[in-house]
Design an enzyme around this catalytic site. Sequence first.
Site, PDB file in Angstrom:
ATOM      1  N   CYS A  31       0.946  -1.330  -0.035  1.00 24.78           N
ATOM      2  CA  CYS A  31       0.057  -0.107  -0.003  1.00 24.78           C
ATOM      3  C   CYS A  31       0.795   1.225   0.086  1.00 24.78           C
ATOM      4  CB  CYS A  31      -0.883  -0.114   1.065  1.00 24.78           C
ATOM      5  SG  CYS A  31      -2.099  -1.297   1.407  1.00 24.78           S
ATOM      6  N   CYS A  35      -2.982   5.201   2.212  1.00 20.56           N
ATOM      7  CA  CYS A  35      -4.206   4.240   1.839  1.00 20.56           C
ATOM      8  C   CYS A  35      -5.279   4.332   2.984  1.00 20.56           C
ATOM      9  CB  CYS A  35      -3.688   2.664   1.937  1.00 20.56           C
ATOM     10  SG  CYS A  35      -4.955   1.587   1.462  1.00 20.56           S
ATOM     11  N   CYS A  65      -5.595   1.564  -2.766  1.00 21.16           N
ATOM     12  CA  CYS A  65      -4.860   2.655  -3.025  1.00 21.16           C
ATOM     13  C   CYS A  65      -3.772   2.685  -4.441  1.00 21.16           C
ATOM     14  CB  CYS A  65      -3.957   2.805  -1.919  1.00 21.16           C
ATOM     15  SG  CYS A  65      -2.630   1.464  -1.587  1.00 21.16           S
TER      16      CYS A  65
END
Length: 180
Positions: A31, A35, A65
Site C-alpha cells: 500500500c 491508503c 490505493c
Amino acid sequence: MIQEEWQAIKNNNKCYDGSFYYALTTTKTICRPSCTSRTPNPKHVRIFKEVSDALKVGFRPCTRCKPNLMQWRGYKEEISNQTKLYIETHFKEKYSLKNISDTLNKNPHYIQRCFKEINGITPLNYLHKLRVNEAKQLLSQNCLSIIEIALEVGYNDSTQFSVRFKEHTGVTPTMFRGTQ
C-alpha cells in the site's frame, strides 16, 4: 520501521506517497502510506522503497490505493471523474443520482459525497453548470427560441431554465442574448 514512517501510515499522510510503501505480511498486499484501509498492526508491516521490490518478493498491489499506478489520485477522485464523465455524456437527459449510481455500481450518497469533496459542488450543480454553458452557446447563435434552448439542454420548461441560467450567470437568458 522508523517512527516517522509509522506515523505516516497511521495518519494516511499523502505527503509520503512515493517515498516509501508498506506491505502487510498477513494479506500479502502493498500500500501507499495514504491508503485508507484499516490501520495495520505494526508487527505485520514491512517497508519498501519501491513497489517493484515488494512485487518481486510476492506482495500484490492494494486494490484500494493502487500503489502500482502512480498517476492514480485516489478512489474518491476516480468516482468523481466517472460521475463527471456520466454527467457530461448524459447532461441533456433527465438527471437522476440513481441512474449514475446504477451505472457506476456505487451507493448514490457515496457518489454525492466524493463528488462534492473533490469538486466543491454537487453533481446536480455541475449538471446545471454544463447545461448553462451549452445554453450560452445556443443563445449566441440566435436561431432558437428560449423554450427550444431550454428543451435542447435538458430542462423541462423555460421557467426552470431561466431560474438556473440566472443563478449561474446573473442575467436572464433574454438579457444574455441581448448582449451577444
